[in-house]
Design an enzyme around this catalytic site. Structure first.
Site, PDB file in Angstrom:
ATOM      1  N   LYS A 172       0.832  -1.205   0.000  1.00 22.75           N
ATOM      2  CA  LYS A 172       0.000   0.000   0.000  1.00 22.75           C
ATOM      3  C   LYS A 172       0.867   1.257   0.000  1.00 22.75           C
ATOM      4  O   LYS A 172       0.519   2.264  -0.617  1.00 22.75           O
ATOM      5  CB  LYS A 172      -0.938  -0.012   1.202  1.00 22.75           C
ATOM      6  CG  LYS A 172      -2.043  -1.060   1.117  1.00 22.75           C
ATOM      7  CD  LYS A 172      -2.962  -0.965   2.331  1.00 22.75           C
ATOM      8  CE  LYS A 172      -4.159  -1.898   2.185  1.00 22.75           C
ATOM      9  NZ  LYS A 172      -3.797  -3.307   2.157  1.00 22.75           N
ATOM     10  N   LYS A 199      -3.069   0.544   8.832  1.00 25.27           N
ATOM     11  CA  LYS A 199      -3.374  -0.482   7.832  1.00 25.27           C
ATOM     12  C   LYS A 199      -2.112  -1.267   7.511  1.00 25.27           C
ATOM     13  O   LYS A 199      -1.029  -0.705   7.393  1.00 25.27           O
ATOM     14  CB  LYS A 199      -3.909   0.160   6.540  1.00 25.27           C
ATOM     15  CG  LYS A 199      -5.205   0.900   6.707  1.00 25.27           C
ATOM     16  CD  LYS A 199      -5.571   1.696   5.469  1.00 25.27           C
ATOM     17  CE  LYS A 199      -5.952   0.816   4.321  1.00 25.27           C
ATOM     18  NZ  LYS A 199      -6.452   1.613   3.167  1.00 25.27           N
ATOM     19  N   HIS A 215     -17.098   4.141  -0.040  1.00 27.73           N
ATOM     20  CA  HIS A 215     -16.045   3.278  -0.578  1.00 27.73           C
ATOM     21  C   HIS A 215     -16.515   2.827  -1.963  1.00 27.73           C
ATOM     22  O   HIS A 215     -17.403   1.986  -2.086  1.00 27.73           O
ATOM     23  CB  HIS A 215     -15.844   2.084   0.349  1.00 27.73           C
ATOM     24  CG  HIS A 215     -14.729   1.176  -0.048  1.00 27.73           C
ATOM     25  ND1 HIS A 215     -13.873   0.607   0.869  1.00 27.73           N
ATOM     26  CD2 HIS A 215     -14.317   0.724  -1.247  1.00 27.73           C
ATOM     27  CE1 HIS A 215     -12.992  -0.157   0.237  1.00 27.73           C
ATOM     28  NE2 HIS A 215     -13.254  -0.106  -1.047  1.00 27.73           N
ATOM     29  N   HIS A 271     -14.026  -2.617   9.162  1.00 28.72           N
ATOM     30  CA  HIS A 271     -13.327  -2.371   7.890  1.00 28.72           C
ATOM     31  C   HIS A 271     -13.457  -3.543   6.928  1.00 28.72           C
ATOM     32  O   HIS A 271     -12.726  -3.632   5.952  1.00 28.72           O
ATOM     33  CB  HIS A 271     -11.852  -2.043   8.127  1.00 28.72           C
ATOM     34  CG  HIS A 271     -11.639  -1.087   9.252  1.00 28.72           C
ATOM     35  ND1 HIS A 271     -12.084   0.216   9.209  1.00 28.72           N
ATOM     36  CD2 HIS A 271     -11.092  -1.244  10.480  1.00 28.72           C
ATOM     37  CE1 HIS A 271     -11.791   0.809  10.355  1.00 28.72           C
ATOM     38  NE2 HIS A 271     -11.191  -0.051  11.126  1.00 28.72           N
ATOM     39  N   GLU A 322      -9.395   0.918  -5.697  1.00 30.41           N
ATOM     40  CA  GLU A 322     -10.336   1.357  -4.681  1.00 30.41           C
ATOM     41  C   GLU A 322     -10.139   2.836  -4.361  1.00 30.41           C
ATOM     42  O   GLU A 322      -9.009   3.309  -4.216  1.00 30.41           O
ATOM     43  CB  GLU A 322     -10.185   0.506  -3.421  1.00 30.41           C
ATOM     44  CG  GLU A 322     -10.334  -0.986  -3.707  1.00 30.41           C
ATOM     45  CD  GLU A 322     -10.595  -1.800  -2.459  1.00 30.41           C
ATOM     46  OE1 GLU A 322     -10.605  -1.225  -1.351  1.00 30.41           O
ATOM     47  OE2 GLU A 322     -10.805  -3.020  -2.589  1.00 30.41           O
ATOM     48  N   ARG A 360      -6.020  -8.771  -7.829  1.00 31.65           N
ATOM     49  CA  ARG A 360      -6.648 -10.092  -7.811  1.00 31.65           C
ATOM     50  C   ARG A 360      -8.131  -9.928  -8.121  1.00 31.65           C
ATOM     51  O   ARG A 360      -8.636  -8.815  -8.270  1.00 31.65           O
ATOM     52  CB  ARG A 360      -6.498 -10.725  -6.416  1.00 31.65           C
ATOM     53  CG  ARG A 360      -7.027  -9.819  -5.295  1.00 31.65           C
ATOM     54  CD  ARG A 360      -6.992 -10.489  -3.948  1.00 31.65           C
ATOM     55  NE  ARG A 360      -7.198  -9.564  -2.847  1.00 31.65           N
ATOM     56  CZ  ARG A 360      -8.359  -9.105  -2.429  1.00 31.65           C
ATOM     57  NH1 ARG A 360      -9.458  -9.459  -3.054  1.00 31.65           N
ATOM     58  NH2 ARG A 360      -8.448  -8.275  -1.405  1.00 31.65           N
TER      59      ARG A 360
END
Length: 652
Positions: free
Chosen positions: A123, A165, A215, A242, A282, A299
């Protein structure tokens, strides 16, 4: 993946388990391919193993001893004659070393190039890449330093609340919201342990925790010839811990202009790293229509069925064909957007107990009826066991409609038809979400569940007198071999009334949901058990309720929920609570990962005593009050069962 010298596929191995393994094998078989399942010792009799043409035993129980062992997976593919490996999602699906090992073994990886996984798998690296590309980012820290002081400084700069995260993570694992500085150190340590356990990588990032965001994610797909397109978007705003719970496509209220802007940004991100195959970019979308890059999942996503529903495409079939060098069959202008689809994730968990994972046997498992606009992707069947070693998702229910309301009503009907008994699930919780007026009005953001918690998680109320009478009738009739089934009015259609040598009324001692009743069967309500349906007629109105007997338990569907009723022996019943006064018990089956206190130690209310890991998540056992640790009944590394006493705490 290489476009040159790609062999013709005849057999694929699915390096996963559960519903995604079953789903991939379904498409593979439709394409004429044979399938290979791998399994742990625990999963020897699992549904994905039963549905495969060939299965290979990896041994072990935990994922680290089975599904995460690259060498064993490669050996399984070679031994079974598989030419390609599909990673599913989770486990090794975003592990670049796995992709490289598959390529080195002369096999085909049904996923993106290892270089793309490297670029987006972290990330932190992905956010740096997007920053260079000019994509808006949520304020945060994505650096290499991982000490608590670095994170404390970054959090103070960003401003609380912040979100920790796992850089290599997904699915809510290794993710913690921190409200204030005093919570940071403990949250960071716990998140790092979860990340290491789930992904083999403890590195973390921290970013601003936005309030009331949506989201929204874009499904992208690229081939080996430089073509890339986006297959519309999904709204995944309704989450708990989450973890996504409800997903739908397209995102309600998204304008064509915003869809195009987000889609084109997602395509640029994929092309920047030479992406091939299915991926998801995202974003967080605020109320002003501004979107911020979160991450790219390299994925197939859990929620891909809603994209398939509104496009009519099979994304797994595309993965297999693109891996063999085929070009994408359509252009961006030809991507369909037909109707609306909504998906819910069905979990083995207890919503009334902070969504703790549940384990046990699926004594009852009845799926919704098939039909137009109805789809169930599941990885279990009646009689299967749910272990503490893996993710607790049982499957997904997907409904499609010509518009959102039709899809919503169709999904409600599917949820009403579903029946699960033997362990706790979130089935009724999902029904309340989809039926909530705010959801019907498409008022979506990531704070939906906390905002409506009182309606979505109501306290367990007293069961009605009508319920207890129905339960007693069903329990009694399920034991009788001579109950007439064809006439509800027959004197032989029930077990009440005159019986020679027996009392005219029968007392039954029953329990359900922690409530206990002594029920005197009486003939005020006409009832009959026909197969698995309890028919109750009162004042000319007849209703039917699913009623299934399994051993000493009766499963009765009442007011939309399958209740478990057991018969009590009033003489043998003993209150076991006296055996360990002040004992703190395990809320589920799991492994003890940390014991933080010792016998004789004084603790304050809220002190963390023991950390339990189950289904790849950590759960803390804390002191409910100030006291002294009188005794410890667990050690680190030990497997414990639900209800086992872990710590005995004496109040002072």
């Amino acid at each position: 993946m290489s476009a040159s010298a790609t062999p013709l596929l005849t057999r694929i191995l699915v390096a996963n388990r559960g519903e995604i393994a079953c789903r991939v094998m379904r498409t593979a078989k439709a394409l004429g391919l044979s399938t290979v399942a791998v399994h742990s010792a625990t999963d020897r009799a699992a549904r994905h193993v039963r549905e495969a043409d060939i299965s290979v035993d990896l041994g072990g129980s935990k994922a680290a001893d089975s599904y995460l062992l690259i060498d064993k997976l490669i050996a399984a593919a070679k031994a079974s004659g598989a030419q390609a490996i599909h990673p599913g999602y989770g486990f090794l699906s975003e592990n670049a070393s796995f992709a490289r090992a598959i390529d080195a073994a002369g096999l085909i990886f049904l996923g993106p190039p290892a270089s793309a996984i490297d670029a987006m798998g972290s990330k932190s690296a992905a956010k740096a890449l997007m920053e260079d590309a000019g994509v808006p980012l949520v304020p945060g820290y994505h650096g290499e330093a991982q000490d608590v002081e670095t994170f404390r400084t970054a959090a103070e700069r960003i401003g609380y609340p912040v979100l920790l995260k796992a850089t290599a993570g997904g699915g809510g694992k290794g993710m913690k919201v921190v409200e204030q500085v005093g919570e940071l150190a403990e949250a960071l340590a716990s998140a790092q342990r979860e990340a290491q356990s789930s992904f083999g990588d403890s590195r973390m990032l921290v970013e601003k925790y936005l309030l009331k965001p949506r989201h929204v994610e874009i499904q992208v797909f690229a081939d080996q010839h430089g073509h890339c397109l986006y297959l519309n978007e999904r709204d995944c705003s309704i989450q708990r811990r989450h973890q996504k719970v409800v997903e739908e496509a397209p995102a309600p209220g998204l304008s064509p202009e915003l869809r195009r802007a987000m889609g084109e940004a997602a395509v640029r991100a994929a092309q920047a790293i030479g992406y091939v195959g299915a991926g998801t970019v995202e974003f967080l979308l605020d109320s002003r229509g501004e979107f911020f890059f979160m991450e790219m999942n390299t994925r197939l996503q859990v929620e891909h069925p809603v994209t398939e529903a509104i496009t009519g495409l099979d994304l797994v079939a595309w993965q297999i064909r693109v891996a063999q060098g085929e070009a994408l069959p359509i252009t961006q202008e030809q991507v369909p957007l037909i109707g609306h689809a909504i998906e819910v994730r069905l979990y083995a968990e207890d919503p009334s107990n902070d969504f703790l994972p549940a384990t046990g046997t699926l004594e009852i498992y009845r799926e919704s009826a098939a039909g137009p606009g109805r789809r169930v992707d599941s990885g279990v069947a009646e009689g299967d066991s749910v272990s503490p070693f893996y993710d607790p998702m049982l499957g997904k229910l997907i409904a499609w409609g010509e518009d959102r309301e039709q899809a919503r009503l169709r999904l409600l009907a599917m949820l009403d038809e579903f029946a699960i008994g033997g362990l706790k699930t979130n089935l009724a919780f999902l029904r309340r979400i989809i039926g909530h007026p705010a959801f019907a009005a498409a008022e979506l953001d990531t704070g939906f569940i906390p905002r409506y918690q009182e309606q979505l998680l109501p306290p367990v109320g007293e069961l009605s007198a009508e319920f207890w009478q129905a339960a007693a009738a069903a329990f009694s009739q399920s034991q009788s071999e001579h109950v007439r089934q064809d006439d509800v009015h027959s004197p032989w259609a029930g077990t009440h009334g005159l019986r020679v040598g027996l009392p005219a009324e029968t007392d039954l001692h029953l329990s359900c949901n922690g409530q206990k009743r002594v029920i005197q069967l009486r003939n005020k309500t006409s009832s009959a058990l026909r197969g698995e349906q309890l028919l109750i007629e009162q004042d000319g109105v007849r209703r039917q309720h699913l009623a299934i007997r399994r051993g000493d338990a009766l499963y009765l569907k009442w007011d939309g929920e399958l209740q478990t009723i057991k018969r009590l022996d009033p003489i043998a019943e003993v209150d076991a609570s006296h055996s360990h006064q002040g004992g703190l018990t395990a809320p589920m089956n799991g492994s003890i990962v940390r014991v933080l206190v010792e016998a004789g130690q004084s603790v304050e209310a809220g002190t963390q005593l023991v950390v339990l890991e189950a289904m790849k998540m950590e759960h803390s056992i804390r002191a409910p009050h100030a006291g002294v640790v009188k005794a410890l009944y667990c050690v680190e590394g030990e497997m414990v069962g639900e209800g086992a006493v872990l710590v005995e705490l004496e109040e002072v």
